[in-house]
Scaffold this motif. Structure first.
Motif, PDB file in Angstrom:
ATOM      1  N   ALA A 253       0.852  -1.193   0.000  1.00  0.00           N
ATOM      2  CA  ALA A 253       0.000   0.000   0.000  1.00  0.00           C
ATOM      3  C   ALA A 253       0.883   1.237   0.000  1.00  0.00           C
ATOM      4  N   VAL A 254       0.249   2.382  -0.187  1.00  0.00           N
ATOM      5  CA  VAL A 254       0.907   3.650   0.069  1.00  0.00           C
ATOM      6  C   VAL A 254       0.681   3.981   1.534  1.00  0.00           C
ATOM      7  N   TYR A 255       1.745   4.256   2.242  1.00  0.00           N
ATOM      8  CA  TYR A 255       1.663   4.545   3.670  1.00  0.00           C
ATOM      9  C   TYR A 255       1.767   6.037   3.905  1.00  0.00           C
ATOM     10  N   TYR A 256       0.841   6.551   4.707  1.00  0.00           N
ATOM     11  CA  TYR A 256       0.759   7.978   4.988  1.00  0.00           C
ATOM     12  C   TYR A 256       0.950   8.256   6.467  1.00  0.00           C
ATOM     13  N   CYS A 257       1.650   9.309   6.747  1.00  0.00           N
ATOM     14  CA  CYS A 257       1.797   9.824   8.100  1.00  0.00           C
ATOM     15  C   CYS A 257       0.758  10.910   8.323  1.00  0.00           C
ATOM     16  N   ALA A 258       0.133  10.927   9.497  1.00  0.00           N
ATOM     17  CA  ALA A 258      -0.894  11.909   9.806  1.00  0.00           C
ATOM     18  C   ALA A 258      -0.691  12.475  11.203  1.00  0.00           C
ATOM     19  N   ALA A 259      -1.023  13.747  11.370  1.00  0.00           N
ATOM     20  CA  ALA A 259      -0.862  14.432  12.648  1.00  0.00           C
ATOM     21  C   ALA A 259      -2.172  15.049  13.098  1.00  0.00           C
ATOM     22  N   ARG A 260      -2.367  15.063  14.409  1.00  0.00           N
ATOM     23  CA  ARG A 260      -3.574  15.609  15.011  1.00  0.00           C
ATOM     24  C   ARG A 260      -3.193  16.298  16.304  1.00  0.00           C
ATOM     25  N   TYR A 261      -3.587  17.573  16.443  1.00  0.00           N
ATOM     26  CA  TYR A 261      -3.348  18.276  17.692  1.00  0.00           C
ATOM     27  C   TYR A 261      -4.272  17.693  18.755  1.00  0.00           C
ATOM     28  N   TYR A 262      -3.679  16.975  19.685  1.00  0.00           N
ATOM     29  CA  TYR A 262      -4.445  16.332  20.731  1.00  0.00           C
ATOM     30  C   TYR A 262      -3.482  15.909  21.831  1.00  0.00           C
ATOM     31  N   SER A 263      -3.801  16.260  23.065  1.00  0.00           N
ATOM     32  CA  SER A 263      -2.904  16.004  24.187  1.00  0.00           C
ATOM     33  C   SER A 263      -3.328  14.823  25.048  1.00  0.00           C
ATOM     34  N   GLY A 264      -4.453  14.201  24.750  1.00  0.00           N
ATOM     35  CA  GLY A 264      -4.953  13.102  25.539  1.00  0.00           C
ATOM     36  C   GLY A 264      -4.365  11.766  25.138  1.00  0.00           C
ATOM     37  N   SER A 265      -4.920  10.715  25.714  1.00  0.00           N
ATOM     38  CA  SER A 265      -4.436   9.369  25.463  1.00  0.00           C
ATOM     39  C   SER A 265      -5.249   8.632  24.405  1.00  0.00           C
ATOM     40  N   TYR A 266      -6.400   9.185  24.016  1.00  0.00           N
ATOM     41  CA  TYR A 266      -7.234   8.552  23.004  1.00  0.00           C
ATOM     42  C   TYR A 266      -6.611   8.724  21.629  1.00  0.00           C
ATOM     43  N   LEU A 267      -6.469   7.639  20.907  1.00  0.00           N
ATOM     44  CA  LEU A 267      -5.877   7.655  19.571  1.00  0.00           C
ATOM     45  C   LEU A 267      -6.956   7.356  18.545  1.00  0.00           C
ATOM     46  N   SER A 268      -7.341   8.392  17.822  1.00  0.00           N
ATOM     47  CA  SER A 268      -8.403   8.263  16.841  1.00  0.00           C
ATOM     48  C   SER A 268      -7.951   7.444  15.641  1.00  0.00           C
ATOM     49  N   ARG A 269      -8.886   6.665  15.094  1.00  0.00           N
ATOM     50  CA  ARG A 269      -8.644   5.910  13.869  1.00  0.00           C
ATOM     51  C   ARG A 269      -9.423   6.478  12.695  1.00  0.00           C
ATOM     52  N   LEU A 270     -10.011   7.655  12.885  1.00  0.00           N
ATOM     53  CA  LEU A 270     -10.834   8.280  11.874  1.00  0.00           C
ATOM     54  C   LEU A 270     -10.027   9.274  11.053  1.00  0.00           C
ATOM     55  N   ARG A 271     -10.071   9.119   9.751  1.00  0.00           N
ATOM     56  CA  ARG A 271      -9.282   9.960   8.864  1.00  0.00           C
ATOM     57  C   ARG A 271      -9.584  11.444   8.998  1.00  0.00           C
ATOM     58  N   TYR A 272     -10.860  11.789   9.171  1.00  0.00           N
ATOM     59  CA  TYR A 272     -11.244  13.196   9.175  1.00  0.00           C
ATOM     60  C   TYR A 272     -10.791  13.928  10.426  1.00  0.00           C
ATOM     61  N   GLU A 273     -10.374  13.217  11.448  1.00  0.00           N
ATOM     62  CA  GLU A 273      -9.905  13.863  12.665  1.00  0.00           C
ATOM     63  C   GLU A 273      -8.434  14.260  12.598  1.00  0.00           C
ATOM     64  N   TYR A 274      -7.763  13.893  11.528  1.00  0.00           N
ATOM     65  CA  TYR A 274      -6.362  14.256  11.353  1.00  0.00           C
ATOM     66  C   TYR A 274      -6.251  15.412  10.371  1.00  0.00           C
ATOM     67  N   GLY A 275      -5.666  16.499  10.820  1.00  0.00           N
ATOM     68  CA  GLY A 275      -5.609  17.702  10.017  1.00  0.00           C
ATOM     69  C   GLY A 275      -4.429  17.815   9.086  1.00  0.00           C
ATOM     70  N   TYR A 276      -3.407  17.003   9.282  1.00  0.00           N
ATOM     71  CA  TYR A 276      -2.187  17.112   8.496  1.00  0.00           C
ATOM     72  C   TYR A 276      -1.754  15.746   8.006  1.00  0.00           C
ATOM     73  N   TRP A 277      -1.361  15.716   6.730  1.00  0.00           N
ATOM     74  CA  TRP A 277      -0.976  14.466   6.073  1.00  0.00           C
ATOM     75  C   TRP A 277       0.288  14.639   5.260  1.00  0.00           C
ATOM     76  N   GLY A 278       1.089  13.587   5.206  1.00  0.00           N
ATOM     77  CA  GLY A 278       2.239  13.565   4.322  1.00  0.00           C
ATOM     78  C   GLY A 278       1.840  13.153   2.931  1.00  0.00           C
ATOM     79  N   GLN A 279       2.815  13.094   2.034  1.00  0.00           N
ATOM     80  CA  GLN A 279       2.541  12.763   0.632  1.00  0.00           C
ATOM     81  C   GLN A 279       2.430  11.266   0.383  1.00  0.00           C
ATOM     82  N   GLY A 280       2.868  10.465   1.327  1.00  0.00           N
ATOM     83  CA  GLY A 280       2.799   9.022   1.204  1.00  0.00           C
ATOM     84  C   GLY A 280       4.082   8.415   0.663  1.00  0.00           C
ATOM     85  N   THR A 281       4.334   7.170   1.047  1.00  0.00           N
ATOM     86  CA  THR A 281       5.476   6.426   0.529  1.00  0.00           C
ATOM     87  C   THR A 281       5.018   5.010   0.187  1.00  0.00           C
TER      88      THR A 281
END
Length: 126
Positions: free
Chosen positions: A92-120
């Motif tokens: 697959a193409v693998y993407y890195c994603a970032a989300r401003y969040y300081s808690g321990s919950y790790l979202s698996r929803l794409r729309y909750e991540y505001g920043y994405w890399g170009q993929g590798t």
């Protein structure tokens, strides 16, 4: 504003290993929860693994748990995905994603991540 650049993809035989890196810009990397997603042709982009801003909490998709390890080095503004025992279905193409969040919950929803890399691209041969 966060900019992400993935690297480390390539062609690997089944059973092999590969380490992906995601370099982030700026001084706010330590304020972001980070995740890796992947997308194969004709399929939805799916969650692979996530890590809290402190690195103390991680989460993995069932399909990769026990084989993949996500880690981060906040001093280097970099998150990693160590992939072992690779299978053709990991292609697959693998993407890195970032989300401003300081808690321990790790979202698996794409729309909750505001920043994405170009993929590798990661290709696993059988």
């Amino acid at each position: 504003q966060v900019q992400l650049v993935e690297s480390g993809g390539g062609l690997v035989q089944a059973g092999g290993s590969l380490r992906l890196s995601c370099a982030a810009s700026g001084r706010t990397f330590s304020s972001c929860a980070m995740s890796w997603f992947r997308q194969a042709p004709g399929k939805d982009r799916e969650f692979v693994g996530g890590i809290s801003l402190s690195g103390l909490v991680t989460s993995y998709a069932d399909s990769v748990r026990g084989r993949f390890t996500i880690s981060r080095d906040n001093a280097k503004n970099t998150v990693y995905l160590q992939m072992n025992s690779l299978k053709p279905e990991d292609t697959a193409v693998y993407y890195c994603a970032a989300r401003y969040y300081s808690g321990s919950y790790l979202s698996r929803l794409r729309y909750e991540y505001g920043y994405w890399g170009q993929g590798t691209q990661v290709t696993i041969s059988s």
